[in-house]
Design a protein around this motif. Structure first.
Motif, PDB file in Angstrom:
ATOM      1  N   VAL A 185       1.108  -1.183   0.209  1.00 47.07           N
ATOM      2  CA  VAL A 185       0.149   0.061  -0.141  1.00 47.07           C
ATOM      3  C   VAL A 185       1.314   1.415   0.333  1.00 47.07           C
ATOM      4  N   GLU A 186       1.769   1.106   0.700  1.00 51.86           N
ATOM      5  CA  GLU A 186       2.968   2.411   0.659  1.00 51.86           C
ATOM      6  C   GLU A 186       3.363   2.693  -0.156  1.00 51.86           C
ATOM      7  N   LYS A 187       3.766   1.314  -1.364  1.00 45.90           N
ATOM      8  CA  LYS A 187       4.404   1.030  -2.855  1.00 45.90           C
ATOM      9  C   LYS A 187       3.522   2.103  -3.585  1.00 45.90           C
ATOM     10  N   TRP A 190       2.907   5.987  -2.656  1.00 49.73           N
ATOM     11  CA  TRP A 190       4.098   6.350  -3.584  1.00 49.73           C
ATOM     12  C   TRP A 190       4.395   6.823  -4.397  1.00 49.73           C
ATOM     13  N   GLY A 191       3.804   5.618  -5.056  1.00 48.10           N
ATOM     14  CA  GLY A 191       3.274   5.525  -6.999  1.00 48.10           C
ATOM     15  C   GLY A 191       2.847   6.894  -7.374  1.00 48.10           C
ATOM     16  N   LYS A 192       1.260   6.961  -6.480  1.00 51.14           N
ATOM     17  CA  LYS A 192       0.705   8.277  -6.868  1.00 51.14           C
ATOM     18  C   LYS A 192       1.214   9.980  -6.773  1.00 51.14           C
ATOM     19  N   VAL A 193       2.442   9.485  -4.996  1.00 52.96           N
ATOM     20  CA  VAL A 193       3.051  10.984  -5.215  1.00 52.96           C
ATOM     21  C   VAL A 193       3.944  11.896  -5.411  1.00 52.96           C
ATOM     22  N   GLU A 194       4.448  10.306  -5.720  1.00 53.78           N
ATOM     23  CA  GLU A 194       6.087  11.373  -6.987  1.00 53.78           C
ATOM     24  C   GLU A 194       5.801  12.565  -7.577  1.00 53.78           C
TER      25      GLU A 194
END
Ligand code: TMP
Length: 207
Positions: A185-187, A190-194
């Motif tokens: 979920v963390e990844k 992060w994929g969305k926030v990057e």
């Protein structure tokens, strides 16, 4: 100067929102990106203390409309701080925001448009990540809820339906959390926030 991005993490109770928000903040720290967490409700202000009392003491009587306006007022009292941080290039991560306000109160039966009205004029998040369960029954009943006013399975189901109304709005992203480890979920988060960590060029938009 590019402004900081405004990122909201939304979700039902017990979707791991706080864990994921904490993990996101440590990612930003590691990368040396200036950031600030703002949690709503902010229970430390005078209005926030009333909200805390309302949530934790079920004998504290308040009409649903009045409670809704307190949650909204709690956002308004922090908005100058949020705007200042964004202008300084700081990424502001919101743990709950306007969408929680509207979803929780409209789930009680208040009019959806009325629920949004006191928040009109607040800045819109550039990105909202909504954490949700694919399998509600299994997940909502698994560990039981805590003691706060809204931590009741049947009510959470209504909140989920209310949150569905935001599907498709600008910046709205949904993430299923069940059946995945915390790290996955963390990844995904992060994929969305990057794409937002270098800041945002456009002016803020408002509700
Ligand atoms: P928390 O568990 O994230 O601290 O949030 C407290 C509760 O308040 C949670 O059940 C969601 C609810 N809530 C509202 O009803 N309206 C709002 O505007 C916000 C921000 C939270």
């Amino acid at each position: 100067m590019t402004r900081g991005a405004l990122i909201a993490i939304e979700g039902l109770d017990r979707t791991g929102k706080t864990t994921q928000t904490t993990n996101l903040l440590s990612h930003l720290t590691k990368l040396g990106k200036p950031h600030q967490l703002i949690k709503f409700p902010d229970r430390t202000t005078q209005i926030g203390k009333l909200i805390d009392q309302y949530l934790t003491d079920k004998s504290f009587e308040l009409s649903d409309h009045a409670a809704h306006l307190l949650f909204s007022a709690n956002r308004w009292e922090l908005i100058d701080k949020i705007k200042k941080l964004l202008a300084e290039g700081v990424i502001v991560v919101l743990d709950r925001y306007v969408y929680s306000g509207v979803a929780y109160s409209s789930a009680k039966g208040l009019d959806f448009e009325w629920c949004l009205s006191p928040d009109i004029g607040l800045p819109k998040p550039d990105l909202t990540i909504f954490l949700k369960f694919k399998n509600d029954d299994e997940n909502m009943t698994r560990d039981g809820f805590g003691d706060e006013r809204y931590e009741v399975v049947e009510f959470q189901k209504k909140v989920k339906v209310a949150f569905e109304k935001f599907k498709g709005i600008e910046g709205w992203n949904e993430l299923f959390v069940d059946g995945k480890g915390i790290e996955q979920v963390e990844k995904d988060v992060w994929g969305k926030v990057e794409d937002y960590i270098e800041g945002v060029e456009e002016d803020l938009k408002f509700f």
